[in-house]
Design an enzyme around this catalytic site. Structure first.
Site, PDB file in Angstrom:
ATOM      1  N   LYS A  55       1.060  -1.269  -0.090  1.00 40.64           N
ATOM      2  CA  LYS A  55       0.053   0.003  -0.037  1.00 40.64           C
ATOM      3  C   LYS A  55       0.739   1.300   0.146  1.00 40.64           C
ATOM      4  O   LYS A  55       0.451   2.282  -0.690  1.00 40.64           O
ATOM      5  CB  LYS A  55      -1.075  -0.065   1.137  1.00 40.64           C
ATOM      6  CG  LYS A  55      -2.164  -0.919   1.047  1.00 40.64           C
ATOM      7  CD  LYS A  55      -3.067  -0.803   2.065  1.00 40.64           C
ATOM      8  CE  LYS A  55      -4.312  -2.023   1.918  1.00 40.64           C
ATOM      9  NZ  LYS A  55      -3.715  -2.995   1.981  1.00 40.64           N
TER      10      LYS A  55
ATOM     11  N   ILE B 272     -21.154   6.361  21.334  1.00 40.12           N
ATOM     12  CA  ILE B 272     -21.480   5.554  19.737  1.00 40.12           C
ATOM     13  C   ILE B 272     -20.466   4.794  19.299  1.00 40.12           C
ATOM     14  O   ILE B 272     -19.423   5.391  18.897  1.00 40.12           O
ATOM     15  CB  ILE B 272     -22.143   6.626  18.883  1.00 40.12           C
ATOM     16  CG1 ILE B 272     -23.057   7.529  19.457  1.00 40.12           C
ATOM     17  CG2 ILE B 272     -22.393   5.949  17.602  1.00 40.12           C
ATOM     18  CD1 ILE B 272     -24.172   8.458  18.480  1.00 40.12           C
TER      19      ILE B 272
ATOM     20  N   ASP C 226      -7.976  12.337  27.690  1.00 43.75           N
ATOM     21  CA  ASP C 226      -8.996  12.431  28.670  1.00 43.75           C
ATOM     22  C   ASP C 226      -7.998  12.392  30.073  1.00 43.75           C
ATOM     23  O   ASP C 226      -6.909  12.189  29.869  1.00 43.75           O
ATOM     24  CB  ASP C 226     -10.041  11.069  28.602  1.00 43.75           C
ATOM     25  CG  ASP C 226      -9.251   9.738  28.825  1.00 43.75           C
ATOM     26  OD1 ASP C 226      -8.001   9.865  28.910  1.00 43.75           O
ATOM     27  OD2 ASP C 226      -9.966   8.970  28.851  1.00 43.75           O
TER      28      ASP C 226
ATOM     29  N   ASP D  45     -12.310   9.571  33.823  1.00 39.57           N
ATOM     30  CA  ASP D  45     -12.660   8.357  34.275  1.00 39.57           C
ATOM     31  C   ASP D  45     -11.936   8.039  35.623  1.00 39.57           C
ATOM     32  O   ASP D  45     -10.823   8.285  35.874  1.00 39.57           O
ATOM     33  CB  ASP D  45     -11.928   7.264  33.368  1.00 39.57           C
ATOM     34  CG  ASP D  45     -12.637   7.204  31.821  1.00 39.57           C
ATOM     35  OD1 ASP D  45     -13.857   7.731  31.907  1.00 39.57           O
ATOM     36  OD2 ASP D  45     -12.221   6.604  30.976  1.00 39.57           O
TER      37      ASP D  45
HETATM   38  N1  DCP Z   1      -5.672   0.449  27.877  1.00 42.57           N
HETATM   39  C1  DCP Z   1      -5.557  -0.527  27.392  1.00 42.57           C
HETATM   40  N2  DCP Z   1      -6.367  -1.066  26.184  1.00 42.57           N
HETATM   41  C2  DCP Z   1      -7.447  -0.601  25.898  1.00 42.57           C
HETATM   42  C3  DCP Z   1      -7.885   0.710  26.250  1.00 42.57           C
HETATM   43  C4  DCP Z   1      -6.813   0.993  27.410  1.00 42.57           C
HETATM   44  O1  DCP Z   1      -4.721  -1.216  27.521  1.00 42.57           O
HETATM   45  N3  DCP Z   1      -8.066  -1.146  24.836  1.00 42.57           N
HETATM   46  C5  DCP Z   1      -5.196   0.928  28.899  1.00 42.57           C
HETATM   47  C6  DCP Z   1      -3.785   1.779  28.403  1.00 42.57           C
HETATM   48  C7  DCP Z   1      -4.191   3.429  28.324  1.00 42.57           C
HETATM   49  C8  DCP Z   1      -5.007   3.416  29.445  1.00 42.57           C
HETATM   50  O2  DCP Z   1      -5.828   2.152  29.622  1.00 42.57           O
HETATM   51  O3  DCP Z   1      -3.063   3.995  28.302  1.00 42.57           O
HETATM   52  C9  DCP Z   1      -5.988   4.419  29.278  1.00 42.57           C
HETATM   53  O4  DCP Z   1      -7.033   4.457  28.245  1.00 42.57           O
HETATM   54  P1  DCP Z   1      -7.053   5.739  27.203  1.00 42.57           P
HETATM   55  O5  DCP Z   1      -8.092   5.298  26.045  1.00 42.57           O
HETATM   56  O6  DCP Z   1      -7.468   6.796  27.984  1.00 42.57           O
HETATM   57  O7  DCP Z   1      -5.621   6.143  26.743  1.00 42.57           O
HETATM   58  P2  DCP Z   1      -4.562   6.885  26.968  1.00 42.57           P
HETATM   59  O8  DCP Z   1      -4.825   7.947  28.222  1.00 42.57           O
HETATM   60  O9  DCP Z   1      -3.070   6.155  26.638  1.00 42.57           O
HETATM   61  O10 DCP Z   1      -4.443   8.090  25.932  1.00 42.57           O
HETATM   62  P3  DCP Z   1      -5.425   9.292  25.466  1.00 42.57           P
HETATM   63  O11 DCP Z   1      -4.272  10.375  25.680  1.00 42.57           O
HETATM   64  O12 DCP Z   1      -5.810   9.393  24.211  1.00 42.57           O
HETATM   65  O13 DCP Z   1      -6.320   9.319  26.710  1.00 42.57           O
HETATM   66 MG    MG Z   2      -6.394   8.741  28.592  1.00 44.06          MG
HETATM   67 MN    MN Z   3      -9.537   7.101  29.685  1.00 41.20          MN
END
Ligand code: DCP
Ligand code: MG
Ligand code: MN
Length: 337
Positions: free
Chosen positions: A73, A107, A191, A257
């Site tokens: 790709k 969603i 977040d 959260d």
């Molecule tokens: N996490 C994980 N697998 C997932 C979702 C989350 O291991 N499918 C864990 C690792 C992430 C943490 O939970 O670092 C927090 O989830 P976030 O979605 O808030 O991700 P981040 O804080 O890393 O990134 P952002 O700055 O986008 O919030």
């Molecule tokens: Mg996060």
């Molecule tokens: Mn989060």
């Protein structure tokens, strides 16, 4: 020192990364093929780290995390200036509509597809049909643009201070840590992820189990919390806002959260919720390799045929987990894979 994936300023292959991330989003939001999503993301992260401009697919294929199909790709994109697959996706009405609808917190692809089948194909449509949305989704729609803003680290520091001040006023034996990308030292976060624990909240003694509700109530009463999305026994999801000082521009709403973790599982929780998700995947794979099974709660030794996990192993720091599986310790700011 920032991790490459959270600092794209020196990226010599921006267009390739954007193409791969557009494909990654498509696989997550439309086809729901999370493995493909992860493969594209991993490839994009690998290319982002590469210090030279890539000129053909063969050069890309030599980098870690880039297989045959993705390198083809990249080759097509470099020689044709566009990718047929992406052109098709961009021209597909359902894909375009779903991509819009999943911008709303709450969603997911399944609900987005249902909405599209009901004839709702844009955010504008959605605003006219909020009766089709649950409470979480309605709040998600209300603050959609605000939640899409990255939160600068300076604001994260203020949010952390405010949250910790309120938590301390509820019970000064609560231990609270802001995890996620913030703990990894990211310049901005999507977040706020707060882990809390209490000496009287363990897997065997749940006498302090109401501490999450107490913290949420205090957040609410102080005005820090503006909306609740969901509130379970150990997980709260909501919306927060910092008051702005006199003469300052108004601040925006952020997703927050809060998770209550048993005291004896705190460090496995801390490790998991610090991430990144890709770092977690790689660490779990290493654990399995070494005959252990690791999750957000605990680490266990596996039987020699790897079929049966043993007792939970004692963990009193994140480092203990790295030690069990013979992995060199990584500071949080080295975990942004
Ligand atoms: N996490 C994980 N697998 C997932 C979702 C989350 O291991 N499918 C864990 C690792 C992430 C943490 O939970 O670092 C927090 O989830 P976030 O979605 O808030 O991700 P981040 O804080 O890393 O990134 P952002 O700055 O986008 O919030
Ligand atoms: Mg996060
Ligand atoms: Mn989060």
């Amino acid at each position: 020192r920032k991790a490459p994936s959270e600092d794209s300023s020196s990226n010599k292959n921006k267009e390739i990364c954007e193409m791969l991330m557009e494909l990654a989003d498509y696989e997550k939001n439309v086809t729901r093929q999370i493995h493909k999503h992860n493969a594209y993301r991993k490839a994009a992260a690998s290319i982002m780290k590469h210090p030279q401009a890539i000129t053909n697919g063969k050069e890309a294929a030599a980098l870690p995390g880039i297989g045959k199909k993705i390198s083809e790709k990249i080759d097509e994109f470099l020689t044709q200036g566009k990718l047929q697959k992406l052109e098709k996706i961009r021209a597909d009405d359902t894909s375009v509509a779903m991509k819009q609808l999943v911008r709303v917190s709450g969603i997911g692809p399944a609900h987005a597809k249902k909405l599209v089948d009901d004839g709702i194909t844009s955010i504008e449509d959605l605003r006219k049909h909020t009766d089709k949305l649950n409470h979480h989704q309605q709040i998600g729609l209300k603050y959609m643009e605000e939640f899409e803003e990255r939160i600068p680290r300076a604001e994260m520091e203020l949010l952390e201070a405010e949250a910790k001040k309120i938590i301390e006023s509820v019970d000064n034996t609560v231990i609270a840590t802001v995890c996620g990308s913030y703990r990894r030292g990211a310049k901005s976060s999507g977040d706020i992820d707060i882990l809390i624990t209490h000496p009287q909240f363990t897997t065997s003694d749940k006498s302090a189990k109401d501490i999450l509700t107490k913290v949420v109530t205090a957040f609410d009463e102080s005005g820090f919390l503006t909306d609740k999305l969901s509130h379970g026994d150990t997980k709260f999801m909501g919306v927060c806002l910092l008051k702005s000082e006199e003469g300052e521009p108004a601040r925006i709403h952020h997703r927050i959260d809060v998770r209550l973790i048993p005291h004896d599982e705190y460090f496995c929780g801390l490790l998991y919720f610090t991430g990144s998700d890709e770092f977690n995947r790689q660490m779990r794979a290493t654990a399995l390799d070494k005959g252990y099974t690791l999750n957000e709660y605990c680490i266990r030794k596996l039987s020699s045929d790897k079929a049966t996990p043993g007792e939970k192993l004692p963990v009193t720091s994140e480092r203990d987990v790295f030690d069990y599986i013979g992995m060199e310790y990584k500071e949080p700011n080295e975990r942004s894979l």
